[in-house]
Structure formats: structure tokens, C-alpha cells
Design a protein around this motif. Structure first.
Motif, mmCIF file in Angstrom:
data_model
loop_
_atom_site.group_PDB
_atom_site.id
_atom_site.type_symbol
_atom_site.label_atom_id
_atom_site.label_comp_id
_atom_site.label_asym_id
_atom_site.label_seq_id
_atom_site.Cartn_x
_atom_site.Cartn_y
_atom_site.Cartn_z
ATOM 1 N N ALA A 218 6.993 27.153 22.535
ATOM 2 C CA ALA A 218 5.862 26.239 22.731
ATOM 3 C C ALA A 218 4.814 26.849 23.649
ATOM 4 O O ALA A 218 3.595 26.740 23.393
ATOM 5 N N ALA A 219 5.271 27.511 24.722
ATOM 6 C CA ALA A 219 4.331 28.123 25.668
ATOM 7 C C ALA A 219 3.585 29.286 25.019
ATOM 8 O O ALA A 219 2.368 29.444 25.216
ATOM 9 N N VAL A 220 4.284 30.081 24.232
ATOM 10 C CA VAL A 220 3.641 31.204 23.542
ATOM 11 C C VAL A 220 2.596 30.686 22.553
ATOM 12 O O VAL A 220 1.491 31.238 22.441
ATOM 13 N N ARG A 221 2.935 29.632 21.839
ATOM 14 C CA ARG A 221 1.960 29.030 20.910
ATOM 15 C C ARG A 221 0.688 28.619 21.655
ATOM 16 O O ARG A 221 -0.430 28.881 21.196
ATOM 17 N N ARG A 222 0.860 27.974 22.799
ATOM 18 C CA ARG A 222 -0.298 27.511 23.576
ATOM 19 C C ARG A 222 -1.160 28.694 24.018
ATOM 20 O O ARG A 222 -2.394 28.636 23.954
#
Length: 587
Positions: free
Chosen positions: A573-577
Motif C-alpha cells: 500500500a505504501a509503495v502504491r502511494r
């Protein structure tokens, strides 16, 4: 009693050992003028073994190796023999026929089997020394297919070989040391073992290997060590220390010490000379004497459970082996200010991986499944771009097709995610390798220099800074272009590159491939202090190489990096953001 000891099984032969032996057989067959079909058979078998994702020994035991393309009954028997004995008949026959120096010439860059055969047949050259002399005498230039330029290139390659020939890649030394350690551990009576030296410190190249063990009776340990199948020469064999040279050429020392000596010995044979000198000075200030045998107060040895206890006696926190280079770690340990270094268990995915769409040896699905099997949450595919014709770089249509293939795969593999990227060549003027419309379809871009290394430092720096300043650039790949033991990095002002990466929020890659390990750990703290963030990528070209990520973690630890410093320790999720935020800034 000695007669009652059970025989120790030979040390395990790795897949890499088998592939290398088959490749050497192919080379020796070519040098001796054998049938081209036999030569190709061993070359194909070597490549097939290297690309295996399953355990080689299991495939041999079940017979499934025979189902692998390129493995016939004869080569299957050779592989089986090598796993059991460390060698096979064809290999030994050829090694008896071809002088060792001739085979060594293959390690000189540019000297493939055809060229080695030519200098061997036409000039009687049988070693690297004789090759160099032939070049200095002008004899290479007159050989058919050589010429003055080739002669000069060979002489330069010989000089590089001499510079690096006594050193080995970390991965090569680690594999060798691990097998030896496994054999030593199996000797009855051995209680503790440890790899020491620069290998334990995760230096990028290794001069020799140090191994330590404890045992009440050292004789059986030394017997096993000096008779391992891969030992080429026994230099010395004694009650506390033995030294050998392995078939690979690496020098290995084994020391057997008493249990009460082990903590001090492990420390002594791990730290750099400079680190050890400073630690001994700290001991002296406290009224102690520290050497490889122990920590002493007067003539009395102080009991130490382990290295942690040793450092504690000196008023320090335990120093991770990777940091023991006298680069501020001692002062930080005294101030209880050492960082919590990044661990392999922190890695949740990686980004620089290739598939059969360019020059990889595994399909998109195979790479994704291999990453998933390692416990990763995501994988980034970054095949070569169109300018890299030598690597089957992707044309625009192929980029679009791969993106659609990734979308389909993602629908099947939820919650695992494959990100669609590209490794774009940085062109001579700093531009990326596609138009903006094509780059805009991708999740991320790894920008890398792959050619035209001959510019000045100012030119190379401007080229890279221009690429980093491009809003489509997400990561800077292998920043200096070095190839360990064969090619120095191109001239570049890294401070200017770090400034540009920090300014434009571009991640600097720690390329974990063992021939690169680029960015060099010596520059990481400077880059971090300047605000640079990192990403650890394996530059994998097959499923097995995704695991190279661990080598990148090793050098990141040497560079004092923590979990917070790397993109790929972050959740999906953090990488996507992060990637979405970068895309939002694009024009």
C-alpha cells in the motif's frame, strides 16, 4: 578411538559448481578441437543447470533432470557423479590434457575458447604470463582474427586480470565458505563454527576466507577440511590451523580454538586491521589486554560468553560485523548510537528484474511466482528499453503488450502485485529511451547507463543529472556502472548526482547483483546525509537471481542503512502511494 569414527560425507556440490564444471568442459573441448556438437551439448547443459529453479540434487535423485532440455543421459551421469564425488571422468581427462594455465587464460576478459585455442595452437602459449609476453612481443597482432587493436585490448585485459585475479566476488566466496562450514559442522565434536574475515564483514570482493571452529580434538576436523573434494592444494596442516587452496583458486584458513577463546578469536578474525587496532586501544585504556586468545586482566583471562560480552566489557554495544571498518562504529557503540541496520526480513519486494521479453531467462509469470515464493508482496519488472538492441530491448508495442500481460497476471495473483516498469537506457545526452507518452503508461522507470562510457567526468555527470531530472525517472540504476573484478566505474561526480536525486526525489539503486553491488557502500552514508533514499534491486535475469537481493542488503548494512532508508521495505500500500504520487507530478 580414531578407527571408530564414521566417515564424513563430502561437502555438498552446488548447482553453480556443476554449471561451471560443464562450462569448463565445453571450453576445454573447444581448445582441444573436439566435435562442435559435443561442445554445444556441454554449453547448453551448463546454461540449463544455471537456469534451474528446483533443487538440483532432488532432480537428479528423482531422474527428473533428464526431462530438462539440454540434459541427455551422458551429461546426466556426469552431473550425478559430480554431486556424489565432486568431479566426473570427462572433466578429469580434459584437465589432465589441457594445462591449467590454458584454462586460466579464459578468465582474461575477451579471451574466449576460440582465442585461447588460437594462441595455444599457433604460438604455444600456455599461461597468462606467456600470453602477456606474446602481446608485448607483437605476436598476437599477426594471428588471423586478432590485429593490433585486439592485441592492445588483451594486454589491457591481462593488466586488469592481474589487478583482480587474487580476489573473488562476495557471492563466490560465500558459497565456497558455506559449503566448507557445513562440512566442518558435521565433524563429531565440533561445537561452534563461524565465518570470519572480510567475508563476515560483507566486503564486495574477498581475498581469502577465514573459518573458525571449536572442538576438543582438532585432528579429525583438519582431516576433513584438508581432504574436501574441492581442495586443490594443501598449504599447511597443523593442530590449530590448516590452509588450503580450493579449485576456484581461493585461499582458505581454518582455525580450531578452545571454547573459551572463541569470542575473542571471532572478533579478531572478523574486524578490519584498523577496527581491531582501535578496539585493542580501548581495552588497554581500561587496563585489559585483548588479542586473538582472549581478554586478559593481568595474566588472567576474563570469561566471555560471546562477542556481546566482549564488547560490553569494553563499554560498547555489540558492533554488527558489517560495520567493523573503523568508520565511526566504535564511537557510536560507546555512545549507544549504532543504527538498527536493515535486515533481509525487512524486504517486501523488489523492482529491477528482467524477463524473456528482453534478455531474461524466465517468463513474467515465472518471475512473479518466484518472488511470491520468497515471501515478497510485490515485484517490479524492468526489462531493457529499445536502444539496448544487444539485450532485445522492448519496442513501444512490446512495452504496451507487457503492460497488458501484467494487468492480466495481477488479476490472477491477487493480493500479490506486479508493477510495470522499464529499465530505460540513459542516452548520451541524458534523455530517456522513449517518448513521454510511452513512459507515462508505466508504474516506474529505472534509468541506467549501459554504453558510451568514454565521456569526461563532467560529461557523464551532466548526462546522469539530466536523466535524474526527468520527471519520469523513478530510480537511478547501478549508478557508477562498475563490474566488480573486470571494469571500474565510469568517471562521475557522485555528490552532484546525489544532489540531483535528492532534489527530484529519485531513488538510488543499490544493485544487488554480485558483479555490481553498485552503489558502493562507502558512498551510502554521504548520500543518505544529503537526503537520498534507496531501493535494493537484484537486477535479476532468472528466478534464482531474485534472491540476490540479500547481497544488496549486506552492502546496505555496510553503508549504515536502516529499514527506513529503502523503498522496498515498505508495504504494498505504501509503495502504491509513493509511485502514484510520483506519477501525479509528471507533465
Amino acid at each position: 578411538m580414531a578407527g571408530s569414527r564414521k566417515p564424513i560425507p563430502p561437502v555438498a556440490v552446488s548447482k553453480a559448481d556443476v554449471a561451471r564444471a560443464l562450462r569448463n568442459v565445453a571450453a576445454m573441448l573447444e581448445i582441444t578441437g573436439d566435435n562442435p556438437f559435443r561442445i554445444r551439448a556441454f554449453e547448453n547443459a551448463s546454461a540449463a543447470i544455471e537456469d534451474l529453479s528446483d533443487d538440483l540434487a532432488t532432480l537428479v535423485e528423482s531422474g527428473e533432470l533428464l526431462e530438462v532440455r539440454g540434459i541427455g543421459k551422458s551429461i546426466f551421469a556426469d552431473v550425478k557423479s559430480m554431486l556424489e564425488t565432486g568431479t566426473f571422468d570427462e572433466y578429469e581427462k580434459l584437465r589432465a590434457k589441457v594445462p591449467a594455465g590454458v584454462l586460466e587464460m579464459l578468465r582474461v576478459t575477451g579471451m574466449g575458447p576460440k582465442k585461447v585455442k588460437a594462441v595455444y595452437d599457433k604460438l604455444g602459449v600456455k599461461s597468462v604470463d606467456e600470453l602477456e609476453q606474446a602481446g608485448r612481443d607483437g605476436k598476437l597482432a599477426v594471428l588471423p582474427g586478432f590485429g593490433e587493436k585486439t592485441q592492445l585490448n588483451i594486454l589491457n585485459a591481462v593488466a586488469r586480470y592481474r589487478k583482480y585475479s587474487k580476489r573473488f566476488l562476495f557471492s563466490t566466496a560465500y558459497d565456497q565458505a558455506s559449503k566448507i562450514l557445513e562440512a566442518v559442522r558435521r565433524v563429531p565434536g565440533v561445537k561452534q563454527t563461524m565465518i570470519g574475515g572480510s567475508l563476515r564483514r560483507c566486503r564486495e570482493t574477498i581475498g581469502d576466507i577465514d573459518i573458525l571452529a571449536t572442538a576438543a580434538d582438532a585432528e579429525p576436523v583438519m582431516d576433513v577440511f584438508t581432504t574436501l573434494p574441492d581442495v586443490a592444494t594443501v598449504i599447511a596442516k597443523g593442530p590449530t590451523k590448516s590452509s588450503v587452496i580450493m579449485q576456484s583458486g581461493v585461499h582458505v584458513d581454518l582455525r580450531v580454538v578452545h571454547e573459551n577463546e572463541f569470542p575473542a578469536a571471532v572478533h579478531y578474525f572478523t574486524g578490519s586491521k584498523e577496527h581491531n587496532t582501535e578496539v585493542r586501544a580501548r581495552a588497554k585504556k581500561r587496563g585489559f589486554k585483548l588479542n586473538e586468545y582472549g581478554l586478559f586482566e593481568g595474566e588472567n583471562a576474563i570469561p566471555l560468553k560471546d562477542e556481546v560480552a566482549l564488547f560490553a566489557k569494553l563499554g560498547m554495544d555489540w558492533v554488527p560485523p558489517e560495520l567493523r571498518e573503523n568508520a565511526g562504529e566504535i564511537e557510536a557503540a560507546e555512545e549507544h548510537a549504532l543504527p538498527q541496520l536493515i535486515e533481509m526480513s525487512d524486504i517486501r519486494g523488489t523492482f529491477h528484474c528482467h524477463t524473456t521479453a528482453s534478455d531474461g531467462h524466465a517468463t513474467l509469470r515465472e518471475m512473479a511466482e518466484a518472488a511470491q515464493a520468497l515471501g515478497f508482496e510485490y515485484l517490479g519488472i524492468a526489462d531493457h528499453s529499445q536502444t539496448a538492441v544487444y539485450a532485445n530491448g522492448l519496442k513501444k508495442a512490446a512495452v504496451e503488450k507487457q503492460r497488458h500481460d501484467i494487468e492480466k497476471l495481477n488479476a490472477e495473483m491477487k493480493p500479490f502485485v506486479v508493477f510495470a516498469g522499464i529499465e530505460s537506457d540513459i542516452l548520451a545526452d541524458g534523455r530517456l529511451d522513449y517518448d513521454d507518452d510511452t513512459l507515462a503508461t508505466l508504474d516506474y522507470v529505472v534509468a541506467s547507463v549501459h554504453g558510451q562510457f568514454t565521456g569526461t567526468e563532467a560529461q557523464m555527470t551532466q548526462r546522469i543529472v539530466t536523466a535524474v531530472s526527468n520527471p519520469f525517472t523513478t530510480m537511478l540504476g547501478h549508478p557508477t556502472g562498475r563490474l566488480l573484478l573486470s571494469r571500474d566505474g565510469y568517471p562521475v561526480n557522485l555528490i552532484a548526482v546525489f544532489e540531483a536525486c535528492a532534489k527530484h526525489k529519485v531513488f538510488i539503486e543499490i544493485n544487488a547483483h554480485p558483479v555490481r553491488l553498485d552503489l558502493d557502500w562507502r558512498h551510502m552514508r554521504t548520500a543518505k546525509d544529503m537526503g537520498v533514499e534507496f531501493v535494493i534491486n537484484p537486477d535479476a535475469h532468472n528466478t534464482n537471481e531474485i534472491a540476490y537481493t540479500r547481497y544488496g542488503v549486506g552492502v546496505a548494512r555496510k553503508g549504515w542503512l536502516t529499514k527506513d532508508d529503502a523503498l522496498n521495505t515498505k508495504s504494498l500500500a505504501a509503495v502504491r502511494r509513493i509511485l502514484d504520487a510520483r506519477r501525479a507530478r509528471r507533465p
